[in-house]
Design a protein around this motif. Structure first.
Motif, PDB file in Angstrom:
ATOM      1  N   THR A  54       2.211 -43.675 -16.157  1.00 18.06           N
ATOM      2  CA  THR A  54       1.729 -42.283 -16.166  1.00 18.06           C
ATOM      3  C   THR A  54       0.905 -41.977 -17.407  1.00 18.06           C
ATOM      4  O   THR A  54      -0.166 -41.359 -17.326  1.00 18.06           O
ATOM      5  CB  THR A  54       2.931 -41.327 -16.086  1.00 18.06           C
ATOM      6  N   ALA A  55       1.380 -42.415 -18.577  1.00 14.35           N
ATOM      7  CA  ALA A  55       0.712 -42.076 -19.834  1.00 14.35           C
ATOM      8  C   ALA A  55      -0.674 -42.691 -19.947  1.00 14.35           C
ATOM      9  O   ALA A  55      -1.495 -42.221 -20.741  1.00 14.35           O
ATOM     10  CB  ALA A  55       1.581 -42.513 -21.009  1.00 14.35           C
ATOM     11  N   LYS A  56      -0.952 -43.716 -19.177  1.00 15.41           N
ATOM     12  CA  LYS A  56      -2.247 -44.399 -19.269  1.00 15.41           C
ATOM     13  C   LYS A  56      -3.352 -43.683 -18.490  1.00 15.41           C
ATOM     14  O   LYS A  56      -4.529 -44.017 -18.658  1.00 15.41           O
ATOM     15  CB  LYS A  56      -2.112 -45.838 -18.769  1.00 15.41           C
ATOM     16  N   PHE A  57      -3.001 -42.711 -17.658  1.00 16.04           N
ATOM     17  CA  PHE A  57      -4.000 -42.099 -16.787  1.00 16.04           C
ATOM     18  C   PHE A  57      -3.917 -40.568 -16.852  1.00 16.04           C
ATOM     19  O   PHE A  57      -3.251 -39.932 -16.024  1.00 16.04           O
ATOM     20  CB  PHE A  57      -3.807 -42.590 -15.349  1.00 16.04           C
ATOM     21  N   PRO A  58      -4.602 -39.966 -17.846  1.00 14.42           N
ATOM     22  CA  PRO A  58      -4.626 -38.506 -17.930  1.00 14.42           C
ATOM     23  C   PRO A  58      -5.194 -37.844 -16.678  1.00 14.42           C
ATOM     24  O   PRO A  58      -4.963 -36.651 -16.441  1.00 14.42           O
ATOM     25  CB  PRO A  58      -5.528 -38.243 -19.151  1.00 14.42           C
ATOM     26  N   GLU A  59      -5.951 -38.596 -15.872  1.00 18.17           N
ATOM     27  CA  GLU A  59      -6.496 -38.066 -14.619  1.00 18.17           C
ATOM     28  C   GLU A  59      -5.407 -37.549 -13.684  1.00 18.17           C
ATOM     29  O   GLU A  59      -5.674 -36.747 -12.780  1.00 18.17           O
ATOM     30  CB  GLU A  59      -7.310 -39.144 -13.891  1.00 18.17           C
ATOM     31  N   LEU A  60      -4.167 -38.000 -13.895  1.00 20.75           N
ATOM     32  CA  LEU A  60      -3.071 -37.582 -13.026  1.00 20.75           C
ATOM     33  C   LEU A  60      -2.822 -36.080 -13.083  1.00 20.75           C
ATOM     34  O   LEU A  60      -2.286 -35.497 -12.134  1.00 20.75           O
ATOM     35  CB  LEU A  60      -1.794 -38.345 -13.380  1.00 20.75           C
ATOM     36  N   GLU A  61      -3.217 -35.451 -14.194  1.00 25.42           N
ATOM     37  CA  GLU A  61      -3.083 -33.994 -14.265  1.00 25.42           C
ATOM     38  C   GLU A  61      -3.951 -33.327 -13.206  1.00 25.42           C
ATOM     39  O   GLU A  61      -3.531 -32.354 -12.546  1.00 25.42           O
ATOM     40  CB  GLU A  61      -3.458 -33.502 -15.663  1.00 25.42           C
ATOM     41  N   MET A  62      -5.154 -33.851 -12.990  1.00 24.74           N
ATOM     42  CA  MET A  62      -6.025 -33.318 -11.941  1.00 24.74           C
ATOM     43  C   MET A  62      -5.532 -33.727 -10.559  1.00 24.74           C
ATOM     44  O   MET A  62      -5.687 -32.977  -9.585  1.00 24.74           O
ATOM     45  CB  MET A  62      -7.458 -33.788 -12.178  1.00 24.74           C
ATOM     46  N   VAL A  63      -4.936 -34.908 -10.462  1.00 25.09           N
ATOM     47  CA  VAL A  63      -4.357 -35.348  -9.191  1.00 25.09           C
ATOM     48  C   VAL A  63      -3.265 -34.374  -8.749  1.00 25.09           C
ATOM     49  O   VAL A  63      -3.142 -34.052  -7.555  1.00 25.09           O
ATOM     50  CB  VAL A  63      -3.796 -36.773  -9.326  1.00 25.09           C
ATOM     51  N   PHE A  93      -8.938 -52.933 -17.765  1.00 24.38           N
ATOM     52  CA  PHE A  93      -9.163 -52.428 -19.121  1.00 24.38           C
ATOM     53  C   PHE A  93      -8.404 -51.117 -19.336  1.00 24.38           C
ATOM     54  O   PHE A  93      -7.707 -50.945 -20.345  1.00 24.38           O
ATOM     55  CB  PHE A  93     -10.665 -52.230 -19.354  1.00 24.38           C
ATOM     56  N   ARG A  94      -8.524 -50.189 -18.358  1.00 24.17           N
ATOM     57  CA  ARG A  94      -7.815 -48.914 -18.487  1.00 24.17           C
ATOM     58  C   ARG A  94      -6.311 -49.118 -18.553  1.00 24.17           C
ATOM     59  O   ARG A  94      -5.604 -48.480 -19.340  1.00 24.17           O
ATOM     60  CB  ARG A  94      -8.160 -48.011 -17.295  1.00 24.17           C
ATOM     61  N   GLY A  95      -5.809 -50.010 -17.720  1.00 20.65           N
ATOM     62  CA  GLY A  95      -4.370 -50.190 -17.662  1.00 20.65           C
ATOM     63  C   GLY A  95      -3.766 -50.852 -18.876  1.00 20.65           C
ATOM     64  O   GLY A  95      -2.551 -50.757 -19.095  1.00 20.65           O
ATOM     65  N   ARG A  96      -4.600 -51.513 -19.685  1.00 24.11           N
ATOM     66  CA  ARG A  96      -4.085 -52.251 -20.840  1.00 24.11           C
ATOM     67  C   ARG A  96      -4.294 -51.526 -22.171  1.00 24.11           C
ATOM     68  O   ARG A  96      -3.859 -52.016 -23.210  1.00 24.11           O
ATOM     69  CB  ARG A  96      -4.741 -53.628 -20.905  1.00 24.11           C
ATOM     70  N   ILE A  97      -4.967 -50.380 -22.173  1.00 24.17           N
ATOM     71  CA  ILE A  97      -5.197 -49.663 -23.434  1.00 24.17           C
ATOM     72  C   ILE A  97      -3.862 -49.084 -23.930  1.00 24.17           C
ATOM     73  O   ILE A  97      -3.219 -48.312 -23.218  1.00 24.17           O
ATOM     74  CB  ILE A  97      -6.219 -48.525 -23.249  1.00 24.17           C
ATOM     75  N   PRO A  98      -3.443 -49.430 -25.151  1.00 27.22           N
ATOM     76  CA  PRO A  98      -2.154 -48.949 -25.635  1.00 27.22           C
ATOM     77  C   PRO A  98      -2.229 -47.641 -26.416  1.00 27.22           C
ATOM     78  O   PRO A  98      -1.222 -46.937 -26.558  1.00 27.22           O
ATOM     79  CB  PRO A  98      -1.698 -50.083 -26.559  1.00 27.22           C
ATOM     80  N   ASP A  99      -3.412 -47.324 -26.949  1.00 25.61           N
ATOM     81  CA  ASP A  99      -3.566 -46.224 -27.904  1.00 25.61           C
ATOM     82  C   ASP A  99      -3.956 -44.934 -27.181  1.00 25.61           C
ATOM     83  O   ASP A  99      -4.888 -44.915 -26.374  1.00 25.61           O
ATOM     84  CB  ASP A  99      -4.631 -46.600 -28.947  1.00 25.61           C
ATOM     85  N   LYS A 100      -3.264 -43.845 -27.497  1.00 27.84           N
ATOM     86  CA  LYS A 100      -3.495 -42.564 -26.818  1.00 27.84           C
ATOM     87  C   LYS A 100      -4.917 -42.061 -27.018  1.00 27.84           C
ATOM     88  O   LYS A 100      -5.539 -41.542 -26.091  1.00 27.84           O
ATOM     89  CB  LYS A 100      -2.479 -41.529 -27.320  1.00 27.84           C
ATOM     90  N   HIS A 101      -5.463 -42.212 -28.222  1.00 34.47           N
ATOM     91  CA  HIS A 101      -6.821 -41.748 -28.500  1.00 34.47           C
ATOM     92  C   HIS A 101      -7.838 -42.544 -27.693  1.00 34.47           C
ATOM     93  O   HIS A 101      -8.774 -41.978 -27.109  1.00 34.47           O
ATOM     94  CB  HIS A 101      -7.123 -41.863 -29.998  1.00 34.47           C
ATOM     95  N   ARG A 102      -7.675 -43.855 -27.619  1.00 35.43           N
ATOM     96  CA  ARG A 102      -8.599 -44.689 -26.848  1.00 35.43           C
ATOM     97  C   ARG A 102      -8.476 -44.409 -25.354  1.00 35.43           C
ATOM     98  O   ARG A 102      -9.462 -44.469 -24.614  1.00 35.43           O
ATOM     99  CB  ARG A 102      -8.330 -46.163 -27.141  1.00 35.43           C
ATOM    100  N   ILE A 103      -7.263 -44.107 -24.901  1.00 39.35           N
ATOM    101  CA  ILE A 103      -7.086 -43.732 -23.491  1.00 39.35           C
ATOM    102  C   ILE A 103      -7.888 -42.477 -23.189  1.00 39.35           C
ATOM    103  O   ILE A 103      -8.573 -42.392 -22.162  1.00 39.35           O
ATOM    104  CB  ILE A 103      -5.595 -43.512 -23.170  1.00 39.35           C
TER     105      ILE A 103
END
Length: 249
Positions: A54-63, A93-103
């Motif tokens: 969940t934390a890796k995809f801020p788009e879920l808020e729009m979902v 690439f999106r799924g492996r980003i660990p850092d909140k700012h980079r996400i």
């Protein structure tokens, strides 16, 4: 079932496309299998192996706003679309980003779309219904947007769709019996994938043993050597696998 990992229904591989009015044929999207759970203002996403991403995809808020019912579990493919194609490396690439700012930055550079192809729950357990009925419910459940859309599909006409995906450079097609029920943690013969194969010469970089044997293969480019491009899991006889492991040892 809600907000707990689910092992989804899986597909069986078939070599050739076919036509059959008992099936719906869909493009095979190239990303990660994602199950989206929603209840009220809470929304979470799980991979097919049970990981909470969940934390890796801020788009879920729009979902959350695009799902029109209060409670739902949707079976989706998470993809990044570029030039009309779903690009696996972009989603990886999106799924492996660990850092909140980079996400947060990647939401703009590598935007994610969740392509929904089934509904398991919408306040009621729908897994026992035939696929044709679940598709109707899915259409009524989603308000299509840039972040979530129901997958396209055609009835009966698998050969023509397969040829189209070859021309478009897509991964292949999926065939599903319209009367199939949703059986979790099963590789079903009622759901079939037919892949578009392309051949390239690669370098073997390594191998893995779990969750199944596979060769890690790569390519050499002007700016980078031995770039990983794929994991090869198919086409090995047991004696060939053992012979390779003997050499690798």
């Amino acid at each position: 079932m809600l907000f707990t990992p689910i092992k989804p229904m899986l597909l069986t591989l078939k070599s050739e496309a076919f036509d059959d009015e008992r099936y719906i044929f869909e493009p095979k999207w190239d990303g990660w299998r994602i199950l989206i759970h929603k209840q009220g203002d809470r929304v979470e996403a799980f991979t097919k192996n049970g990981g909470n991403v969940t934390a890796k995809f801020p788009e879920l808020e729009m979902v959350r706003h695009a799902i029109k019912v209060d409670t739902a579990i949707l079976d989706c493919e998470g993809v990044c679309i570029r030039n009309g194609r779903s690009i696996f490396d972009d989603f990886q690439f999106r799924g492996r980003i660990p850092d909140k700012h980079r996400i947060s930055q990647a939401v703009s550079t590598h935007p994610v779309t969740f392509v929904a192809f089934d509904v398991l729950y919408d306040g009621q357990d729908r897994t026992g219904l035939p696929l044709s009925e679940r598709k109707r419910i899915l259409t009524d459940t989603i308000d299509p947007s840039d972040v979530i859309v129901p997958t396209m599909g055609v009835r009966g006409d698998g050969i023509r769709l397969k040829k189209g995906t070859e021309a478009w450079g897509w991964e292949g097609i999926v065939a599903k019996q319209l009367d199939s029920k949703y059986t979790m943690d099963t590789r079903s013969t009622q759901w079939i994938k037919v892949k578009n194969w392309r051949e390239i010469d690669t370098v073997i970089l390594g191998y893995r043993l779990n969750p199944q044997f596979g060769l890690i293969v790569g390519l050499n480019f002007p700016t980078v050597q031995n770039k990983r491009v794929a994991t090869v899991e198919l086409g090995f006889k047991p004696e060939e696998r053992q012979a390779f492991l003997g050499i690798a040892k």
